[in-house]
Motif scaffolding. Sequence first.
Motif, PDB file in Angstrom:
ATOM      1  N   LYS A 197      -4.160  48.259  83.794  1.00  0.00           N
ATOM      2  CA  LYS A 197      -4.701  47.838  82.503  1.00  0.00           C
ATOM      3  C   LYS A 197      -6.205  47.611  82.591  1.00  0.00           C
ATOM      4  O   LYS A 197      -6.958  47.988  81.683  1.00  0.00           O
ATOM      5  CB  LYS A 197      -4.000  46.568  82.026  1.00  0.00           C
ATOM      6  CG  LYS A 197      -2.569  46.783  81.532  1.00  0.00           C
ATOM      7  CD  LYS A 197      -1.951  45.475  81.054  1.00  0.00           C
ATOM      8  CE  LYS A 197      -0.555  45.702  80.484  1.00  0.00           C
ATOM      9  NZ  LYS A 197       0.063  44.429  80.011  1.00  0.00           N
TER      10      LYS A 197
ATOM     11  N   ASP B 101      -7.845  45.854  73.131  1.00  0.00           N
ATOM     12  CA  ASP B 101      -6.593  46.557  72.894  1.00  0.00           C
ATOM     13  C   ASP B 101      -5.414  45.698  73.345  1.00  0.00           C
ATOM     14  O   ASP B 101      -5.317  45.313  74.512  1.00  0.00           O
ATOM     15  CB  ASP B 101      -6.620  47.878  73.681  1.00  0.00           C
ATOM     16  CG  ASP B 101      -5.447  48.777  73.346  1.00  0.00           C
ATOM     17  OD1 ASP B 101      -4.409  48.267  72.873  1.00  0.00           O
ATOM     18  OD2 ASP B 101      -5.562  49.996  73.573  1.00  0.00           O
ATOM     19  N   ARG B 102      -4.498  45.398  72.422  1.00  0.00           N
ATOM     20  CA  ARG B 102      -3.385  44.504  72.751  1.00  0.00           C
ATOM     21  C   ARG B 102      -2.432  45.112  73.776  1.00  0.00           C
ATOM     22  O   ARG B 102      -1.711  44.382  74.457  1.00  0.00           O
ATOM     23  CB  ARG B 102      -2.631  44.113  71.475  1.00  0.00           C
ATOM     24  CG  ARG B 102      -3.437  43.181  70.594  1.00  0.00           C
ATOM     25  CD  ARG B 102      -2.613  42.624  69.445  1.00  0.00           C
ATOM     26  NE  ARG B 102      -3.391  41.640  68.692  1.00  0.00           N
ATOM     27  CZ  ARG B 102      -3.447  40.348  68.982  1.00  0.00           C
ATOM     28  NH1 ARG B 102      -2.753  39.883  70.011  1.00  0.00           N
ATOM     29  NH2 ARG B 102      -4.164  39.506  68.263  1.00  0.00           N
ATOM     30  N   ASP B 103      -2.406  46.427  73.874  1.00  0.00           N
ATOM     31  CA  ASP B 103      -1.567  47.062  74.890  1.00  0.00           C
ATOM     32  C   ASP B 103      -2.108  46.828  76.293  1.00  0.00           C
ATOM     33  O   ASP B 103      -1.407  47.069  77.282  1.00  0.00           O
ATOM     34  CB  ASP B 103      -1.455  48.565  74.625  1.00  0.00           C
ATOM     35  CG  ASP B 103      -0.643  48.879  73.378  1.00  0.00           C
ATOM     36  OD1 ASP B 103       0.194  48.035  72.994  1.00  0.00           O
ATOM     37  OD2 ASP B 103      -0.848  49.953  72.796  1.00  0.00           O
TER      38      ASP B 103
END
Length: 713
Positions: free
Chosen positions: A199, A278-280
């Motif tokens: 991430k 970005d929440r992902d």
Amino acid sequence: MALSFCRRQICINKTLLQPKRYQHGYIILVPEIGEDLPEKKTIFQNNRTVEQRLQSKLWISEAGVKAIEDVITKKTCDDIFKEVFQPLEKVGTPLDMTWGLSKTLYLGNSTLMPTSSYMSIHDRARRARASKFNNKAIYQAVKSELESDREKNSEEMRILQKFAVEAKLNGLNLNSNDQVLLTEYLKKLNNERTIFKQKNEISTKQFSHIIKDSSIVKEFPDILLKSLSVDSNHPLNGPWRITLSPHVYMPVMKYCPDREIRWNIWQALVSRGSTQRDRDLVTSVNLEEIRFVRNDIAKLLGYNCYADMSMETKMAGSLSKVQSVLHNLLENAKPAQEDELKNFAVDRGFSYENLELWDIPYWRRKQQKSELDYTEDSFKEYFPLPKVLTGLFQLCEKLLNVVIKQRHNVSTWHKDVKFYDVFESHSSAPVAGFYFDPYERSEEKVRFQGHGWMVGIQNQSRITNTKPLAALIFNFEPPVGEKQSHLTFNEVKSLFHKFGHAMQHLLTRTNYSEVAGLSNVEWDAVEISGHVFSHWLYNKNVIDSISCHCHSEDTLPEQKFETLLKIGKHMAGLDLCRELYLSALDLELHTSKDFWLDIVKRLWPKYRCFNLHKIDSHPCSFTQIFTEEWGAAYYSHIWSRMIAADVYSAFHEVQGDEQQVIDVGKRFRDTFLAFGGSVHPSKTFREFRGRDPSPKALLSSLGLKNRSNNKPI
């Protein structure tokens, strides 16, 4: 049979390097060092050969460990060093050397060792090299030996203790149910760390900022503009792309005059992994899972928390001792955070209420230039690489009683790479050797934060009769035509630091590779020798020996040397407080059960003089402690600097007396460099200094007032 086969595989080449080109690759032969290696063997030909050879060494090593296990399972182990540790040296040496060369190629010429190839074998090699520590039969033999009353020297005891600690951390003393649970925990931990890393990598790569206005980049160095240019054919014409890559971020923050652009870059950096992006790619949940799984592992293994478990392999030895040192240093550093930087900025048009974190690098550089007359380029012209190397080698000859000579006609992975032999002053045969790969090659070299690396390719081992071999790999600006490569002062510091690091690997005097050089040295003590060498750059005689102006050939003038002394102390309180905060944050994250943001809010005002902004979620991208190996160990950076400053002060105390300086150098060589990991660093320090360490020397070197009673630790 298996053990016999492994022993036949131990011998590696003896010949001088001979270059041989093939259609699909390049053969590299390890150089002879002394009289140790009786057979000629090629090491690498191409990517497939690299992987095949490493796979072969992996199998040989694992088969050898299994053969040793079979022998000591069938009969009582009468002499653990002859029956276990010496055979382990023999089956492990080829793998260690091949793996060291693999890492060297990965960093030095990624066309010969692409990232995909390196990463595909990295974990496999790490597991194979650690298999001896995860073997129950070997562990039982170690336990029996530790419980016996047989006499053991310091090196033998440290080897036994190393295997015992590693076995404990691997859970070999757990019952079968708890071992299954530990395996489940480790799988979950590795999975969460992988996700956290992925991430962050994606989040880092997602950001870019394009600059089209040439007036914004007018103060940018040409080399920085070239690295930012969208059009590599016209790097000075723009546009320029700003990214969060470490070698891009900080230089841009130093030179960019546009505060809005600086803020945009800064907020992108500190908000990675947060809900602001970005929440992902949010890492908060992964961060918490890593913390709690680590804590579960620590408790399963018998520790109060993960930070306590970390102390098992540290010089400090206890969490309370580390916290005491951090507090002591903070008392002296925090008052020094408030300096005249804001007044300087206001006098030059800064119209905002406060200086913020995204302002500091820019105004710091401006103040250094205006008030201290310091720019990297004005000092760079005094440090040609050949002159710096000559002076560095002379310093080693004086302090360590060694001679360093280049060996020619050695095949390497690039024409710029040189090979050097290290001789004892009284010996005709080399005792060690190292490759030196100095220049940046953007198409070949992996580039991370920092200027370079020291790779220990091969350890000292009297059991297998192998000598130490290392590689020093940097990203210095290459020479152009007849113009020599010149280094910035920061690059000179990096060279000295990595070279000092290499000296501990190369000048060890142990019998077993398990404790040779940097092996088995506690984490918070590994960088001590490197930092000791860096301190010598604040000695005028050393500066004179490594400096030579590119036109006049004058050494660095006294006034400029005084500037270097001031630069080393400029805003030192702010820098130290930042490192103290990150160290305290790391320890608290691995001690407390509180939510990470609550910990940040609690610690931040104790250490920092800036506002904590809502967007700042820096723990969510703190990869050093969550995906690398620095969990509950980040403080090691400060600890090693503190010990090194105290070590160097022994030289400083006798400056002016040449013979006493040489005597201290001999004592340093005979302790910190010779012992390697065969003696606990606390004992090594006491043998060198005659007392326990103190923070006093570090504070003095940073120009910070000593506001507390710095008793020995």
